[in-house]
Design an enzyme around this catalytic site. Sequence first.
Site, PDB file in Angstrom:
ATOM      1  N   ASP A 228      96.525 -27.759  42.833  1.00  0.00           N
ATOM      2  CA  ASP A 228      95.560 -26.997  43.612  1.00  0.00           C
ATOM      3  C   ASP A 228      94.580 -27.941  44.296  1.00  0.00           C
ATOM      4  O   ASP A 228      94.277 -29.030  43.786  1.00  0.00           O
ATOM      5  CB  ASP A 228      94.778 -26.040  42.710  1.00  0.00           C
ATOM      6  CG  ASP A 228      95.664 -24.946  42.150  1.00  0.00           C
ATOM      7  OD1 ASP A 228      96.421 -24.340  42.923  1.00  0.00           O
ATOM      8  OD2 ASP A 228      95.592 -24.704  40.925  1.00  0.00           O
ATOM      9  N   HIS A 229      94.060 -27.502  45.438  1.00  0.00           N
ATOM     10  CA  HIS A 229      92.995 -28.265  46.077  1.00  0.00           C
ATOM     11  C   HIS A 229      91.771 -28.258  45.166  1.00  0.00           C
ATOM     12  O   HIS A 229      91.479 -27.243  44.521  1.00  0.00           O
ATOM     13  CB  HIS A 229      92.647 -27.646  47.437  1.00  0.00           C
ATOM     14  CG  HIS A 229      91.721 -28.479  48.258  1.00  0.00           C
ATOM     15  ND1 HIS A 229      90.358 -28.469  48.071  1.00  0.00           N
ATOM     16  CD2 HIS A 229      91.962 -29.351  49.265  1.00  0.00           C
ATOM     17  CE1 HIS A 229      89.796 -29.291  48.922  1.00  0.00           C
ATOM     18  NE2 HIS A 229      90.742 -29.854  49.668  1.00  0.00           N
ATOM     19  N   PRO A 230      91.033 -29.355  45.097  1.00  0.00           N
ATOM     20  CA  PRO A 230      89.911 -29.405  44.161  1.00  0.00           C
ATOM     21  C   PRO A 230      88.849 -28.328  44.374  1.00  0.00           C
ATOM     22  O   PRO A 230      88.245 -27.866  43.401  1.00  0.00           O
ATOM     23  CB  PRO A 230      89.323 -30.797  44.400  1.00  0.00           C
ATOM     24  CG  PRO A 230      90.460 -31.606  44.920  1.00  0.00           C
ATOM     25  CD  PRO A 230      91.282 -30.661  45.725  1.00  0.00           C
ATOM     26  N   MET A 235      95.005 -22.886  47.906  1.00  0.00           N
ATOM     27  CA  MET A 235      95.639 -24.035  48.536  1.00  0.00           C
ATOM     28  C   MET A 235      96.371 -24.792  47.441  1.00  0.00           C
ATOM     29  O   MET A 235      95.749 -25.486  46.632  1.00  0.00           O
ATOM     30  CB  MET A 235      94.625 -24.944  49.232  1.00  0.00           C
ATOM     31  CG  MET A 235      95.294 -26.046  50.062  1.00  0.00           C
ATOM     32  SD  MET A 235      94.121 -27.181  50.874  1.00  0.00           S
ATOM     33  CE  MET A 235      93.292 -26.069  52.003  1.00  0.00           C
ATOM     34  N   ARG A 283      90.364 -18.592  40.441  1.00  0.00           N
ATOM     35  CA  ARG A 283      91.621 -19.193  40.886  1.00  0.00           C
ATOM     36  C   ARG A 283      92.824 -18.849  40.005  1.00  0.00           C
ATOM     37  O   ARG A 283      93.893 -18.500  40.551  1.00  0.00           O
ATOM     38  CB  ARG A 283      91.457 -20.705  40.989  1.00  0.00           C
ATOM     39  CG  ARG A 283      92.756 -21.444  41.322  1.00  0.00           C
ATOM     40  CD  ARG A 283      92.530 -22.947  41.331  1.00  0.00           C
ATOM     41  NE  ARG A 283      91.911 -23.374  42.568  1.00  0.00           N
ATOM     42  CZ  ARG A 283      91.332 -24.570  42.743  1.00  0.00           C
ATOM     43  NH1 ARG A 283      91.271 -25.413  41.733  1.00  0.00           N
ATOM     44  NH2 ARG A 283      90.809 -24.894  43.907  1.00  0.00           N
TER      45      ARG A 283
END
Length: 391
Positions: A228-230, A235, A283
């Site tokens: 995952d994007h930080p 994303m 998330r």
Amino acid sequence: MPETSHNPLPLAGIKVLDLTLARAGPTAVRHLADWGADIIRVEPPGDGDGLAGARNGYDSANLHRNKRGIALNLKDNEARAAFLKLVETADVLVENMRVQVKHRLKVAPEDLRAINPRLVYASISGFGQTGPYATRGGVDQIAQGMGGLMSITGLPGQGPVRVGIPICDLTAGNLLALGIMMALFERVKTGRGKHVTTSLLESMVFMLDFQASRYLMAGEVAGQAGNDHPVNTPMGVFPASDKLINIAASSAKLWTNFCKAAGREDWLERPEWKTPKQRTADRPALNAAIAEVTRQHSAEWWIATLEEAGIPCGPVNDIAQVFADPQVAHLRMALPMGDTHVVDSAINIEGHETSVRRLPPELGQHSDEILLEAGISREAIAALRARNAVQ
């Protein structure tokens, strides 16, 4: 297209002395070699090589194309004198020895500046030319760990993970090549060369980029975020019915378009997913919901559907699939070299194409040719050979 007298490559006429080994230094020199510079690779006589593996193996071949080679023992006074003759007409010298070695061999910037004040002297080290770690040797994985990258790579809670490429070596080499070009540009105005340096550690900290600025500006110490994007959601990697795909739909517009393309416009009304910050906070639940939907169609279907909706997406390829990709083939990233291929330059300059003009040199393959060009007589070359100072 191959270099011709009517269409010389941009760096034609630039002479480079290459004293590099391993990967970081050769990566910098490869940029110069691919774009037309006359590279003279200087190695010590003997059977060794600066790479772990066969001299003509895939690693060495990929790094050392488009060079000539000379084998000189710089510890020998006469051979060192011959080397200094090469320095007189060189434009650039590139080295990635331990910091103290070039001083011990008396080929440091201050030793060569009196001989050729126009020389651009370029150095890569593990940790910098000065400072408490300056004399340490450094390799890529050590810099990945010390520079923080391993702490933010991998799945949450997995523990530190190295990146699958020698990213510190490659980045340091790329940055040094850029620094060399800036120093050459400045030399046009000043007539004098400069000492250009970087290190594996500096390049790694530089590559932390926004993760570093998060800490410097907000005190946030990033952790592992896996695929995952930080900070942006959604994303990351999601399962299609046949393979994994990457989807980037984190902005307000992209999130709206994604929900519509996925047939889940009801997600736009969920209060816990209204804002980017809320979506990131939730998330795990959001990613699980998306995965249930993406599993219903193939990767090809999703890529076509999301591309039509203007949402960045793409397959997760292995390396064989990368080079089978039609766009990669169009970009000619597999560069022909004899009966095989190496990795092409990722730089494109209008009116020019890179090519393998020379195969990687055997040890000392061009020694006589290079020394004769420097004005050293055949008799003097024979004397050097007799004392094993040149090969």
